[in-house]
Design an enzyme around this catalytic site. Sequence first.
Site, PDB file in Angstrom:
ATOM      1  N   GLU A 168      10.354  47.155  -1.778  1.00 42.56           N
ATOM      2  CA  GLU A 168      10.984  46.040  -2.498  1.00 42.56           C
ATOM      3  C   GLU A 168      10.697  46.076  -3.992  1.00 42.56           C
ATOM      4  OE1 GLU A 168      10.651  41.200  -2.328  1.00 42.56           O
ATOM      5  OE2 GLU A 168      10.383  42.315  -0.469  1.00 42.56           O
ATOM      6  N   ASP A 169       9.463  46.457  -4.368  1.00 47.67           N
ATOM      7  CA  ASP A 169       9.037  46.304  -5.769  1.00 47.67           C
ATOM      8  C   ASP A 169       8.789  47.603  -6.525  1.00 47.67           C
ATOM      9  OD1 ASP A 169       9.132  43.573  -5.404  1.00 47.67           O
ATOM     10  OD2 ASP A 169       7.014  43.388  -4.910  1.00 47.67           O
TER      11      ASP A 169
END
Length: 756
Positions: free
Chosen positions: A98-99
């Site tokens: 996600e990051d």
Amino acid sequence: MLTPDVKQTEITLEHPKDNTPPEVLYQQLIRDIRKYHPSGDLSMIEKAYHVAAKQHKDQKRKSGEPYIIHPLCVAIILADLEMDKETIAAGLLHDVVEDTGMTLEQVEKEFNPDVALLVDGVTKLTQLNLNTDKVEMQAENLRKMFVSMAKDIRVIIIKLADRLHNLRTLEYQTPEKQKEKARESLEIYSPLADRLGISKIKIEMDDLSLKYLEPDVYYDLAEKVHLKKEQREARINAIVAEVSSHIKEAGIDAQINGRVKHFFSIYRKMVNQNKTIDEIYDLFAIRIIVDTVRDCYAALGIIHKMYTPIPGRFKDYIAMPKPNMYQSLHTTVIGKDGVPFEIQIRTFEMHRTAEFGIAAHWKYKEQGGSQEKVSDNELAKMNWLHEIMEWQKDESDSKEFMNMVKSDLNLFNENVYCFTPTGDVKNLPAGSTPIDFAYAIHSAVGNKMVGAKVNDKLVPVTYQLQNGDRVDIITSQNSRGPSRDWLKIVKSTQAKNKINQWFKYVQKDENIERGKDLLEKYAHSKGYNLGDLTKPEYMEGVIRRYSYTDWDSILASVGRGGLKESQVIAKLIDLKQKEAENSRNDEDVLENIESLSKKTEVIRKSKSGIVVKGIHDLAVRYAKCCSPVPGDEIVGFVTRGRGITIHRTDCINMMNLPADEKSRLIEAEWQMDDSGETYATELTIYTNNRVGLLVDISKILTDANIDIKALQSRVGKNEKATITLSFDIHNKEELSVLVDKLRKVNGILDIERTQG
């Protein structure tokens, strides 16, 4: 003989201090895992740590700490729950997809498909359309999480650990973000921890959420609980000593201790029973933990001989376990000083399950490389998850799915336990009717129900079931199915969903045809052929925009009024025009300019700031049912003898418009001007009641130079207030700023605009 680890009663979730160096946290994680893990090979966890540290290398948290501290703390919580290596590795890696730039394929290649599946399960859908609103995005992420949970229950355990650590560090977020995360935790994640039986996470999550949602209530409770701490501890110690001597005399080996109930538990009693903290006596409970089930009942006999039990306050969760596998005997008795208190009696194994729920049943064995996860027997107990998965398949509208889940998981719901004629127990929300009971057995029973007997007596379908009722559902093959009136009677989300699904499926073909006709007529009124607008790529765009599963679901929704044909056609036209713009060349542009110079579109600009296409000399007025303001999506409705009435497109009256009236809808939009004109609007505020609430609300409107035209307020029995405000506003942007400020007022739970 019970093993020492099973007899360890007080297992706590570690809470590392802020700014602890990552290497120190990693060493702590390894120590925690070695306490219980049968294998000496922790190379997977070591690798996961180094990969996560590398990926998050230059990232910081809001607190200023290195980002890797968050995955490490999540992994430590998972180790405290004694999870397997794959789960802890996924906990360390849960944010890399996600990051950071790492892909799911790389995770699978570096580790294994199990770890990749878990990481994917907790990864949010960040690639949703930019036009997707916040609620819809939350709903889609929730849907994805439940689908992943059904594949592997460890997904939600990682998500709970992730959310718990985020709540612990919520002090570094803005007040608005604090409330948003706390409300989401209380509505979704804490109830999920409860359903999974992980009380260690649930209790801490509840109290932290209360701290940020109702800070005044939280600190007031903390102060009052602490105020009588010495007096209460002396009383607990006296009761523990007295109970211990009697239990020991009876030859029962037991561990006995007392504890103060957690803040949210006290707060829930205050809300549900409409009492102040001074009126609640059983603020603490005595817990007796023994070796066997026989000892549980023997200890209960001793307790009831020592103290007078309060009638109706005995619960046998050993014979009838809760859906989350919780087992214990609960009894409330009158102490020697006349003050009631609660006693819980359970075995060491039951205590472990009560603390860690499904995580306590996570068996990890290494036999020739094979792993045995949660047994089928344990997963079979999670009927609630199967129900949610059924809703997920049946309900194509993601927002509606999220509302159903929130309603089902509501922490303030009380339950009743009723029996079938064969003695099976059904657990239902308080206030449930025989209809709820019928659908709890099976949808076929509910759909064919014509009556019910409770304790061998005929009762109306509106009868509210009581604890211990024996319910016999009367069915008939000649039944025409459920009545729409049942939706107003039933209490359980399960029953509401199954009744709605019956109407959707029975009338689906009819709704699809009606939806198709409505789309064709509306497309024709706009000068388009529906066939030109329904290319596969356009239809896919509409399906994604409104979060449906297929085109038939869109048609059925239009047919039954869930979606307006104007919304669908507008989106199809938009997609067609975008495609045309992308493929347009210079000759097309010149040709288009030439055709526009020959043809002038008729538009009416009214003094009211509305542009209505194709209409001359008609009065324009605003609908009072939905109070549109500049910035809202609007539609015109030709009213006989009164010109055009402007409604919001999400107005309930427009959404439920009869098919023969829809031809009177006309396209309208706001005319951009700076005239400073104001528009009437109305807000409904749902809040906890408190002194000074109206003063705080009116101050925000006064500061914004907004004059309140009307105000109505009512307070329910549970001290929940509903306030309706009417006032004038310039546009939607100004209204959004005002709503954001109102949401920050202490005690406010939700704010809605009137929709008709």
